[in-house]
Design a protein around this motif. Sequence first.
Motif, short mmCIF file in Angstrom:
data_model
loop_
_atom_site.label_atom_id
_atom_site.label_comp_id
_atom_site.label_asym_id
_atom_site.label_seq_id
_atom_site.Cartn_x
_atom_site.Cartn_y
_atom_site.Cartn_z
N MET A 33 0.84 -1.20 0.00
CA MET A 33 0.00 0.00 0.00
C MET A 33 0.88 1.25 0.00
N ASP A 34 0.57 2.19 -0.89
CA ASP A 34 1.35 3.43 -0.96
C ASP A 34 0.85 4.37 0.14
N THR A 35 1.57 4.38 1.22
CA THR A 35 1.09 5.13 2.40
C THR A 35 1.17 6.64 2.18
N HIS A 36 1.95 7.07 1.20
CA HIS A 36 1.95 8.51 0.88
C HIS A 36 0.62 8.90 0.25
N ARG A 37 0.12 8.02 -0.59
CA ARG A 37 -1.21 8.24 -1.16
C ARG A 37 -2.28 8.13 -0.06
N LEU A 38 -2.06 7.24 0.88
CA LEU A 38 -2.98 7.13 2.03
C LEU A 38 -2.99 8.45 2.80
#
Lengths: 427, 427
Positions: A158-163
């Motif tokens: 999961m791209d946590t920056h996008r999160l």
Amino acid sequence: MTVRLSTRAMQTHDQPISYFMQQAVENPHLISLAAGLVDPDSLPAALIRDVMDEMLSSAGTAQAALQYGTTQGYAPLRDKILARAMALDAIKAGDVALDADDVVVTSGSQQLLYMVGELLLDPGDIVITEAPSYFVYHGTLTSLGVRTLQVPMDEEGMDTHRLEELLVRLEKAGALDRVKLIYTIDYFQNPTGLTLSMSRRQHLMELVRRFSKKQRILVLEDAAYRELRFDGLDLPSLKSLDRDNRHVILGMTFSKPMAPGLKTGYGLMPSDLVAPLLRFKGNHDFGSSNLAQHVLDRVLESGAYERHVEDLREVYRRKRDTLLDALAEEFAGANGVKWTEPAGGMYVWLTQPVETGPDSRLMKAALKEGVLYVPGQFCYVNGADTTLPKNEARLCYGVASLDQLREAVKRLGRAAACADDLLAILS
Amino acid sequence: MTVRLSTRAMQTHDQPISYFMQQAVENPHLISLAAGLVDPDSLPAALIRDVMDEMLSSAGTAQAALQYGTTQGYAPLRDKILARAMALDAIKAGDVALDADDVVVTSGSQQLLYMVGELLLDPGDIVITEAPSYFVYHGTLTSLGVRTLQVPMDEEGMDTHRLEELLVRLEKAGALDRVKLIYTIDYFQNPTGLTLSMSRRQHLMELVRRFSKKQRILVLEDAAYRELRFDGLDLPSLKSLDRDNRHVILGMTFSKPMAPGLKTGYGLMPSDLVAPLLRFKGNHDFGSSNLAQHVLDRVLESGAYERHVEDLREVYRRKRDTLLDALAEEFAGANGVKWTEPAGGMYVWLTQPVETGPDSRLMKAALKEGVLYVPGQFCYVNGADTTLPKNEARLCYGVASLDQLREAVKRLGRAAACADDLLAILS
């Protein structure tokens, strides 16, 4: 005179996978890379037979196993589940504020997912999952009337920056108080085979703490495949990073590392959630199969569990290698074809230059050739969204034999060639 | 930072029985007539061990049992469940428009009750149960936000004339369209031991058809105890009176006639409800323990099931006789003490001249003497209603031995005498 069903029944839909299950039943020559079943030959039949034999031969242990159990689960098993979870992370339960009363045994990990949904989610609440993610869980969320938002993945999961961007946007829109839960399959994800990296794990936990402003945001960590790692070093669970036992519900299962037929999973969760969750469990079934729990307690006690998981890793490693080798051979130099290379678990995520959906030329050609996959679009919440990729597929190497895996990829290659030809003719 | 639970979680309460379970755990000298457990000595340990041994010794049958099953349940088992249900009523499946696709296997019959609730009931809908009735189910209904109305019972079970009056009143009040479900435990009811008579069965079915005006009213027939009949002739199920398979959902279980540890129950239901119910089941767990289902299939196939149930009837008959004899001896001539004399099942309903509730003198004296019962008021939906009886108790003879049953009644006698004395002193 018709029956008037509940509002929830009206928003509870068929799993899209049902159609493919049916295909597999109706066509026995089909090789299914769609079904998420486990390797049949490595199912621990002799082990379970011997445990049953010993346990059911003594009146005291037989009666304990065949009688009703407790809603929360067999206490000695919960002790061992906790000990094993802690051993995987090389920590002590006290380090993360856990004890065996924070463990709940469920009918597979699916029941945990379901009950956590009931416990937390009102219609209109927001759950954030990975894109793509586990389609059965999406069905559960839809049934609950929840708004599911998805965050893209890359090689680090999961791209946590996008999160983070999503959480900021939700806060600005005044919707942060509806964000209840973040769902991640953080080891060898179903469907992509990707694993959440260490830095992303830390970032995710940091975000969850930071954005718990209106209410505590929870993480549902689905680690069903964690124990099936073939390559590389294990990564700490999100649960182990949740030092105060406040944010993470860890769900695991005995279906993959032992046997689906036992239908036993479990959750480790914040202490204040246990009693309210057990109220649901009391209404569901007041306890999962006591017989299965007593068997698993003995299997863990004797060390047979650990030995079996060790063997399984070899079994699935060979299957993964066979599938990846076959894909490399079949699609060598093919433009626009790529796939993930999972370090564990049961799934490879394949990208094709053509559409893969249920009505696509590729699917029709694949069924004709006798091979089945899960169309990738089923793994996104809103399959009708035209911005979502339509050219992916989940391949499961769990149930097929090594020979079947090789043959399945050949069939897939022929189907792809056929779909390509059609594409060339039609375009 | 607190977790914001769902609306349903806020209206999902602890089972009142939890307190008593805890008492029994904390005081091992207590004889519990409260717990609805089965007789331990007659649990079929050797039978299940031998079936497991044979099934798990052959690769093909072992793999089938240990792998994932289907959401609806193992097809050969569903065939046998249907055949057995039809044999009990001495009818053919075709006579009542049933086939094996109308059978759903569940995690005990409790999961069937739960899912039927999810399938049919919106907050504010009306469910009609017997007064008193099974308290775990009441908890489920409360959790769903349903309005539960109760109809009194007499020696013939639910008083269907009172049910008719209630339905007329509801129709006049414009609330008939909210009546979704009538729940009856029609054989040796939990908690009273009473059985719905033949004429009441016919009347109930007539009412359900007549009042299905706005929508089809369903009957949830909980026949968990049917097979444990000691005296008299069997009565036809409501399901067998539902010739078009339109109104009755029949729920049964293998917990009582075989072993609770297998956690397997089942439902036979109108065909148009199967698919929507299975959508919930898919989200709950996509199928109950496959291993348990394969065991039960073999136990039914070999005839061992029938033989075991025959033995069980003798076991419980002796227990019932022992309890009734002890009650007759202990409370001979006692004013205001009476009890039911069930022809099957596991429960006797006792009426005392004094209050029996959790804070009553009788309960305190009983705990001191070392005997536990379920206060009758727990079996009514609105325990706070002052018009409801407060002087009843459920006695279960399932788990205690014959000696324990005799001793338990002596202790109950001493507790009652003590409570009587206190009453005399205080009044």
